[in-house]
Scaffold this motif. Structure first.
Motif, PDB file in Angstrom:
ATOM      1  N   GLY A   1       0.916  11.166  -4.619  1.00 37.86           N
ATOM      2  CA  GLY A   1       2.286  11.805  -4.164  1.00 37.86           C
ATOM      3  C   GLY A   1       1.951  13.020  -3.405  1.00 37.86           C
ATOM      4  N   ALA A   2       3.026  13.945  -3.720  1.00 36.73           N
ATOM      5  CA  ALA A   2       3.052  15.489  -3.171  1.00 36.73           C
ATOM      6  C   ALA A   2       2.037  16.154  -3.765  1.00 36.73           C
ATOM      7  N   ALA A   3       1.558  15.679  -4.980  1.00 35.66           N
ATOM      8  CA  ALA A   3       0.584  16.621  -5.782  1.00 35.66           C
ATOM      9  C   ALA A   3      -0.746  16.056  -5.441  1.00 35.66           C
TER      10      ALA A   3
ATOM     11  N   ALA B   1       5.922  10.462   0.429  1.00 30.92           N
ATOM     12  CA  ALA B   1       4.993  11.185   0.289  1.00 30.92           C
ATOM     13  C   ALA B   1       3.609  10.774   1.275  1.00 30.92           C
ATOM     14  N   GLY B   2       3.368  11.972   1.992  1.00 28.56           N
ATOM     15  CA  GLY B   2       2.184  11.695   2.831  1.00 28.56           C
ATOM     16  C   GLY B   2       0.778  11.662   2.061  1.00 28.56           C
TER      17      GLY B   2
ATOM     18  N   PRO C   1       0.830  -1.219   0.068  1.00 27.77           N
ATOM     19  CA  PRO C   1       0.000  -0.069  -0.043  1.00 27.77           C
ATOM     20  C   PRO C   1       0.791   1.306   0.055  1.00 27.77           C
ATOM     21  N   LYS C   2       2.125   1.036   0.323  1.00 28.72           N
ATOM     22  CA  LYS C   2       2.921   2.462   0.564  1.00 28.72           C
ATOM     23  C   LYS C   2       3.845   2.581  -0.583  1.00 28.72           C
ATOM     24  N   LEU C   3       3.917   1.459  -1.475  1.00 27.00           N
ATOM     25  CA  LEU C   3       5.150   1.540  -2.383  1.00 27.00           C
ATOM     26  C   LEU C   3       5.222   2.732  -3.453  1.00 27.00           C
ATOM     27  N   THR C   4       3.794   3.294  -3.738  1.00 25.73           N
ATOM     28  CA  THR C   4       3.866   4.332  -4.691  1.00 25.73           C
ATOM     29  C   THR C   4       3.951   5.568  -3.870  1.00 25.73           C
ATOM     30  N   ASN C   5       3.812   5.567  -2.728  1.00 26.32           N
ATOM     31  CA  ASN C   5       4.289   6.829  -1.947  1.00 26.32           C
ATOM     32  C   ASN C   5       5.516   6.838  -1.898  1.00 26.32           C
ATOM     33  N   LEU C   6       6.500   5.842  -1.969  1.00 24.08           N
ATOM     34  CA  LEU C   6       7.862   5.633  -1.997  1.00 24.08           C
ATOM     35  C   LEU C   6       8.632   5.868  -3.404  1.00 24.08           C
TER      36      LEU C   6
END
Length: 472
Positions: A302-304, A206-207, A62-67
């Protein structure tokens, strides 16, 4: 499984500290309860690590795209589904190992094999350019942890008399199931600090919308288990012994001529298949229904990322996903003694009826109403509580079915049936992940509802009603 506990000195096993020369757990005068419980606790410790390894992908994906990993929703589902496919296939292999290798060698070598996927995840999660096929391969190798269950459980059953097998197997499986919750609970905490510098540096993650990016050490999710795996392997090699079992591998599959093998397979798919499948997909379901994966709630990534619903707080899956496996594992542990006292069939019936009611309730939360923050919050609450109820009743059924099998089958077959049913139910994460890539969650849950109704009918007619053919 065509096996018999050997009490004969003619058993073709070498003398030594590993192989017990005679063993009869049904004889209270000669049964070594200290050895039995020591075997249970050591193998349960290592089984917990097996489950943690098996479900690493569900905590990581679940967090791979945030990385910074460039992965589609479908690819993320496949990463969490592949351990289920591998675990099911490997359980078919592991189910024949106890009489061949013995408890000591099997538990030790299986535990050491966990280092392959665990270290692999620790290395590759630090590199966002890692190709999808490599991540998928690690997900497949994580199935080693899932395969272990079908070897560990029959092996443990050799050490306990029938009257205690519900409690013993329930404790082992239930505490082992805590490994799923452990890996998901530990993830958000363990990534927040550097463990040892040479294990790798930090990464920006990214949060969620409205929250800033943070520095994380995501490799810790995997590396934290390495020292425990080593300790578990040492304990198994130095403190376990093996029960001599007469077994012909070719004849181990005579369980398939018994119709109750197939009926109990259905019931265990309803219980453990549901537990494992939802444990693997809970985070992604939450993300894609009520979180950043729903384009009607969050735009961009992500950040956007930008929140489209004023006043709504996007749930972070890692905050909630450990609750489901925790509830299911706790139910398995707590209800195991009750199955010894009242019988397994009654509790399997309770489990099936509860799963039906829980799925029906959860269906009301699978179509998020994005008209306002209030309706989203209400829908999320229904989804969360419904899922936890499913976990609760599946955990009860996990305990009760494992009480039924030693009572329904003669000793030489019970271990094989436990291994076989566990192997098929281990495909749960794969079936759930694959199904959710083909159809909507609502359609998938409706299929699950119909299947649970079928299982309740089987339970009542075959095992639970007055005058049932196989009361258990």
């Amino acid at each position: 499984m065509n096996t018999e506990l050997s009490t004969s000195p003619s058993t073709p096993r070498p003398a030594g500290r590993e192989w017990l020369q005679s063993w009869d757990p049904e004889n209270p005068e000669t049964w070594d309860h200290r050895l039995a419980w020591r075997t249970l606790w050591i193998s349960t410790f290592t089984l917990t690590l097996c489950f943690a390894s098996w479900f690493l992908a569900s905590a990581i994906a679940p967090k791979l795209t945030n990385l910074g990993f460039d992965l589609s929703t479908s690819q993320l589902y496949w990463l969490t589904a592949m351990p289920g496919l591998a675990g099911g296939l490997m359980r078919v292999m592991w189910m024949v190992l106890p009489p061949i290798m013995g408890t000591r060698k099997m538990v030790t070598l299986t535990t050491l094999l966990l280092l392959i996927p665990v270290v692999g995840w620790g290395v590759q999660v630090q590199d966002p350019t890692t190709p999808f096929w490599m991540l998928l391969s690690l997900s497949f190798l994580s199935g080693i942890g899932g395969g272990a269950f079908s070897g560990f459980m029959p092996s443990t059953s050799y050490f306990f008399p029938r009257r205690k097998q519900g409690t013993a197997l329930g404790l082992q499986a239930g505490i082992g199931n805590f490994g799923v919750s452990l890996v998901q609970l530990a993830t958000p905490w363990i990534i927040g600090f550097s463990m040892i510098g040479f294990l790798g540096g930090s990464q920006p993650m990214a949060g969620t919308p409205g929250k800033p990016a943070q520095e994380v050490w995501y490799q810790n999710v995997a590396y934290i288990y390495v020292p425990f795996i080593v300790v578990g392997a040492v304990l198994a090699w130095t403190m376990l012994r093996s029960v001599p079992v007469v077994a012909n591998v070719r004849q181990q599959f005579d369980i398939f001529r018994n119709p109750d093998t197939w009926w109990m397979t259905l019931l265990y798919v309803m219980t453990f298949g549901t537990f494992a499948g939802l444990s693997a997909q809970f985070g992604l379901l939450m993300r894609n229904l009520y979180g950043a994966g729903n384009p009607d709630i969050v735009q961009g990534a992500g950040a956007a990322a930008r929140l489209l619903i004023d006043g709504y707080t996007v749930p972070d899956p890692v905050t909630f996903v450990f609750l489901g496996p925790l509830v299911g594992a706790a139910a398995r542990v707590l209800f195991s003694p009750l199955t010894d006292r009242f019988g397994g069939a009654r509790w399997t019936l309770v489990s099936g009826i509860g799963i039906i009611a829980s799925i029906a309730f959860t269906l009301t939360g699978l179509r998020p109403d994005t008209s306002s923050a209030a309706t989203l919050d209400a829908g999320f609450d229904r989804f969360l509580w419904g899922m936890l109820a499913i976990f609760l009743f599946s955990g009860i059924g996990n305990a009760s079915t494992f009480k039924q099998m030693p009572m329904i089958f003669e000793r030489r077959q019970a271990g094989g049936v436990i291994g076989w049913t566990a192997a098929i139910a281990a495909f749960g994460p794969f079936f759930f992940g694959f199904g959710l890539t083909l159809m909507s969650p609502t359609a998938f849950y409706l299929i699950g509802l119909v299947f649970a109704i079928l299982c309740v009918i089987v339970t009542w007619r075959r095992y639970a009603r007055p005058g049932a053919p196989k009361p258990s």
